[in-house]
Design an enzyme around this catalytic site. Structure first.
Site, PDB file in Angstrom:
ATOM      1  N   HIS A  53       0.880  -1.358   0.147  1.00 45.02           N
ATOM      2  CA  HIS A  53      -0.025  -0.032  -0.111  1.00 45.02           C
ATOM      3  C   HIS A  53       1.002   1.225  -0.008  1.00 45.02           C
ATOM      4  O   HIS A  53       0.304   2.240  -0.510  1.00 45.02           O
ATOM      5  CB  HIS A  53      -0.944   0.000   1.374  1.00 45.02           C
ATOM      6  CG  HIS A  53      -1.954  -1.161   1.399  1.00 45.02           C
ATOM      7  ND1 HIS A  53      -2.713  -1.481   0.660  1.00 45.02           N
ATOM      8  CD2 HIS A  53      -1.524  -2.345   2.086  1.00 45.02           C
ATOM      9  CE1 HIS A  53      -3.325  -2.593   0.855  1.00 45.02           C
ATOM     10  NE2 HIS A  53      -2.666  -3.101   1.936  1.00 45.02           N
TER      11      HIS A  53
ATOM     12  N   HIS B  86       5.939   6.869   6.300  1.00 41.93           N
ATOM     13  CA  HIS B  86       5.481   6.228   5.133  1.00 41.93           C
ATOM     14  C   HIS B  86       5.181   7.412   4.186  1.00 41.93           C
ATOM     15  O   HIS B  86       5.093   8.620   4.445  1.00 41.93           O
ATOM     16  CB  HIS B  86       4.578   5.241   5.217  1.00 41.93           C
ATOM     17  CG  HIS B  86       3.030   5.657   5.661  1.00 41.93           C
ATOM     18  ND1 HIS B  86       2.816   5.780   7.128  1.00 41.93           N
ATOM     19  CD2 HIS B  86       2.074   6.480   5.141  1.00 41.93           C
ATOM     20  CE1 HIS B  86       1.754   6.410   7.243  1.00 41.93           C
ATOM     21  NE2 HIS B  86       1.477   6.870   6.128  1.00 41.93           N
TER      22      HIS B  86
ATOM     23  N   HIS C 118       2.782   9.016   0.722  1.00 38.84           N
ATOM     24  CA  HIS C 118       1.651   8.754  -0.422  1.00 38.84           C
ATOM     25  C   HIS C 118       1.871   9.489  -1.489  1.00 38.84           C
ATOM     26  O   HIS C 118       2.340  10.516  -1.316  1.00 38.84           O
ATOM     27  CB  HIS C 118       0.164   9.333   0.417  1.00 38.84           C
ATOM     28  CG  HIS C 118      -0.058   8.651   1.713  1.00 38.84           C
ATOM     29  ND1 HIS C 118      -0.947   7.369   1.549  1.00 38.84           N
ATOM     30  CD2 HIS C 118       0.210   8.879   3.146  1.00 38.84           C
ATOM     31  CE1 HIS C 118      -1.043   7.192   2.902  1.00 38.84           C
ATOM     32  NE2 HIS C 118      -0.422   7.871   3.700  1.00 38.84           N
TER      33      HIS C 118
ATOM     34  N   GLU D  72      -2.003  13.300   0.351  1.00 33.44           N
ATOM     35  CA  GLU D  72      -3.596  13.059   0.908  1.00 33.44           C
ATOM     36  C   GLU D  72      -4.441  14.227   1.380  1.00 33.44           C
ATOM     37  O   GLU D  72      -5.528  14.613   0.951  1.00 33.44           O
ATOM     38  CB  GLU D  72      -3.486  12.272   2.213  1.00 33.44           C
ATOM     39  CG  GLU D  72      -2.862  10.861   1.702  1.00 33.44           C
ATOM     40  CD  GLU D  72      -3.623   9.648   2.568  1.00 33.44           C
ATOM     41  OE1 GLU D  72      -3.157   9.573   3.767  1.00 33.44           O
ATOM     42  OE2 GLU D  72      -4.301   8.836   2.034  1.00 33.44           O
TER      43      GLU D  72
ATOM     44  N   HIS E 277       4.129  10.873   6.084  1.00 35.95           N
ATOM     45  CA  HIS E 277       3.567  10.587   7.408  1.00 35.95           C
ATOM     46  C   HIS E 277       4.657  10.175   8.392  1.00 35.95           C
ATOM     47  O   HIS E 277       5.061   9.104   7.905  1.00 35.95           O
ATOM     48  CB  HIS E 277       2.395  10.061   7.097  1.00 35.95           C
ATOM     49  CG  HIS E 277       1.121  10.830   6.589  1.00 35.95           C
ATOM     50  ND1 HIS E 277      -0.125   9.755   6.130  1.00 35.95           N
ATOM     51  CD2 HIS E 277       0.789  11.751   6.245  1.00 35.95           C
ATOM     52  CE1 HIS E 277      -0.973  10.769   5.323  1.00 35.95           C
ATOM     53  NE2 HIS E 277      -0.318  11.970   5.469  1.00 35.95           N
TER      54      HIS E 277
ATOM     55  N   THR F 155      -5.664   7.113   7.585  1.00 34.31           N
ATOM     56  CA  THR F 155      -6.543   7.366   6.200  1.00 34.31           C
ATOM     57  C   THR F 155      -6.449   5.960   5.487  1.00 34.31           C
ATOM     58  O   THR F 155      -6.737   5.906   4.355  1.00 34.31           O
ATOM     59  CB  THR F 155      -5.645   8.370   5.444  1.00 34.31           C
ATOM     60  OG1 THR F 155      -4.353   7.632   5.334  1.00 34.31           O
ATOM     61  CG2 THR F 155      -5.549   9.517   6.171  1.00 34.31           C
ATOM     62  N   THR F 156      -6.368   4.717   6.288  1.00 30.42           N
ATOM     63  CA  THR F 156      -6.411   3.645   5.895  1.00 30.42           C
ATOM     64  C   THR F 156      -7.202   2.774   6.706  1.00 30.42           C
ATOM     65  O   THR F 156      -7.252   3.176   7.992  1.00 30.42           O
ATOM     66  CB  THR F 156      -5.049   3.083   5.851  1.00 30.42           C
ATOM     67  OG1 THR F 156      -4.954   1.590   5.187  1.00 30.42           O
ATOM     68  CG2 THR F 156      -4.566   2.948   6.998  1.00 30.42           C
TER      69      THR F 156
HETATM   70  N1  LIG Z   1      -1.855   7.529   6.612  1.00 31.50           N
HETATM   71  S1  LIG Z   1      -1.901   6.338   7.739  1.00 31.50           S
HETATM   72  O1  LIG Z   1      -1.011   6.546   8.826  1.00 31.50           O
HETATM   73  O2  LIG Z   1      -3.325   6.047   8.175  1.00 31.50           O
HETATM   74  C1  LIG Z   1      -1.478   4.772   6.915  1.00 31.50           C
HETATM   75  C2  LIG Z   1      -1.842   4.599   5.769  1.00 31.50           C
HETATM   76  F1  LIG Z   1      -2.549   5.301   5.064  1.00 31.50           F
HETATM   77  C3  LIG Z   1      -1.232   3.523   5.129  1.00 31.50           C
HETATM   78  F2  LIG Z   1      -1.681   2.912   3.742  1.00 31.50           F
HETATM   79  C4  LIG Z   1      -0.435   2.405   5.728  1.00 31.50           C
HETATM   80  S2  LIG Z   1      -0.187   0.857   4.907  1.00 31.50           S
HETATM   81  C5  LIG Z   1      -1.692  -0.037   4.851  1.00 31.50           C
HETATM   82  C6  LIG Z   1      -1.682  -0.740   6.338  1.00 31.50           C
HETATM   83  C7  LIG Z   1      -0.785  -1.723   6.557  1.00 31.50           C
HETATM   84  C8  LIG Z   1      -0.906  -2.976   5.653  1.00 31.50           C
HETATM   85  C9  LIG Z   1       0.217  -3.957   5.786  1.00 31.50           C
HETATM   86  C10 LIG Z   1       1.090  -3.907   6.613  1.00 31.50           C
HETATM   87  C11 LIG Z   1       2.188  -4.944   6.792  1.00 31.50           C
HETATM   88  O3  LIG Z   1       2.149  -5.820   6.176  1.00 31.50           O
HETATM   89  O4  LIG Z   1       3.183  -4.543   7.554  1.00 31.50           O
HETATM   90  C12 LIG Z   1       0.961  -2.690   7.704  1.00 31.50           C
HETATM   91  C13 LIG Z   1       0.251  -1.639   7.521  1.00 31.50           C
HETATM   92  C14 LIG Z   1      -0.255   2.656   6.874  1.00 31.50           C
HETATM   93  F3  LIG Z   1       0.655   1.899   7.547  1.00 31.50           F
HETATM   94  C15 LIG Z   1      -0.441   3.698   7.593  1.00 31.50           C
HETATM   95  N2  LIG Z   1      -0.171   4.026   8.758  1.00 31.50           N
HETATM   96  C16 LIG Z   1      -0.170   3.050   9.947  1.00 31.50           C
HETATM   97  C17 LIG Z   1      -1.916   2.531   9.903  1.00 31.50           C
HETATM   98  C18 LIG Z   1      -1.826   1.050  10.252  1.00 31.50           C
HETATM   99  C19 LIG Z   1      -2.159   0.706  11.732  1.00 31.50           C
HETATM  100  C20 LIG Z   1      -1.252   1.393  12.665  1.00 31.50           C
HETATM  101  C21 LIG Z   1       0.211   1.423  12.400  1.00 31.50           C
HETATM  102  C22 LIG Z   1       0.923   2.694  12.242  1.00 31.50           C
HETATM  103  C23 LIG Z   1       0.276   3.470  11.152  1.00 31.50           C
HETATM  104 ZN   LIG Z   2      -0.181   8.014   5.749  1.00 31.78          ZN
END
Ligand SMILES: NS(=O)(=O)c1c(F)c(F)c(SCCc2ccc(C(=O)O)cc2)c(F)c1NC1CCCCCCC1
Ligand SMILES: [Zn+2]
Length: 257
Positions: free
Chosen positions: A66, A92, A94, A104, A117, A198-199
């Site tokens: 993602h 990470h 976007h 975003e 972010h 946002t996910t």
């Molecule tokens: N903008 S955000 O901060 O909401 C955000 C995104 F938009 C994101 F798109 C992501 S990545 C999608 C969630 C994900 C998928 C797989 C794995 C893995 O295989 O390790 C890990 C995470 C993503 F990781 C995050 N941040 C994460 C949200 C997931 C749950 C908490 C962990 C730290 C923040």
């Molecule tokens: Zn993010």
């Protein structure tokens, strides 16, 4: 679909089937209408500590299908101008595609090329797993990325490894560097509002800080981000941004006039 907990940016409306918070009233990202922001003199400059990592520190960079995630050591902390201390977990990005930008958050309707972010959790909780379900659990620092004339050496520390993580679930090691270099120089001018991940699971537990000053990368660096990574089904990982969500009466604060 979201049935088996799997989601994609293609079927965003389906998110709420599997993740009810995604249709909540404090969702992110948002369009920041600068004229409607409220100046708040209480919003202190963001203070970062432990961000300047020595090259001996090895950080894991992962393509999770993602986005591309840089895991951060627990030694990075930030003060959130509400007296709380937050600990960094990961950062990470976007982005869009050569056809269009992919930040975003938008500002006065303008979408920027990309967005970083840096995700933190409130140290009153003993893990992000616990913190992310609590209303005051998370703090994300966001910066908008623009094209500038020069290559950004801080982003090069990450972008030079992108080919090593081109496939979903690939990961590699990145030598430590000053993580603060990925953020704007001016950490005292920012927008602040309460929102969500946002996910999926879209938990409404994020104190968002969106810096007013943008960060500049070269066009080549932006294009590299847009054209190197692959996600599900060997499809190019592009446009991994969620559309702006309704404010439902929320106000955006500004730390500056
Ligand atoms: N903008 S955000 O901060 O909401 C955000 C995104 F938009 C994101 F798109 C992501 S990545 C999608 C969630 C994900 C998928 C797989 C794995 C893995 O295989 O390790 C890990 C995470 C993503 F990781 C995050 N941040 C994460 C949200 C997931 C749950 C908490 C962990 C730290 C923040
Ligand atoms: Zn993010």
């Amino acid at each position: 679909g979201a049935a088996h907990g799997h989601w994609s940016y293609a079927d965003k409306p389906a998110w709420s089937q599997g993740f009810p918070d995604c249709s909540g009233q404090k969702q992110s990202p948002i369009n920041i209408i600068t004229e409607a922001t409220l100046f708040s003199p209480h919003l202190q400059p963001i203070h970062l500590s432990g961000y300047n990592l020595p090259p001996s520190e090895q950080l894991t960079l992962k393509n999770n299908g993602h986005t591309v995630v840089l895991q951060l050591p627990a030694t990075l902390t930030m003060s959130g101008s509400n007296g709380q201390q937050y600990q960094a977990v990961q950062l990470h990005l976007h982005w869009g595609s050569p056809a269009g930008p992919g930040s975003e958050h938008t500002v006065d309707g303008r979408r920027y090329h990309a967005e970083i972010h840096v995700v933190h959790y409130n140290t009153r909780y003993d893990s992000i797993k616990k913190a992310m379900t609590q209303p005051d659990g998370l703090a994300v620092l966001a910066a908008l990325l623009q094209v500038g004339p020069e290559k950004n050496p801080s982003y090069e520390h990450v972008l030079e490894h992108l080919e090593e993580v081109s496939e979903e679930d690939d990961d590699t090691l990145v030598a430590g560097f000053n993580i603060a270099g990925l953020l704007p120089a001016n950490l005292s001018r920012y927008f602040r509002y309460n929102g969500s991940l946002t996910t999926p699971p879209c938990y409404q537990t994020v104190m968002w800080t969106v810096f007013n000053q943008t960060v500049r990368l070269s066009l080549d660096q932006i294009l590299k981000l847009e054209e190197t990574l692959y996600g599900d089904h060997n499809k190019l990982l592009q446009n991994n941004f969620r559309l702006p969500q309704a404010m439902h009466g929320r106000r955006v604060l500004a730390s500056f006039l």
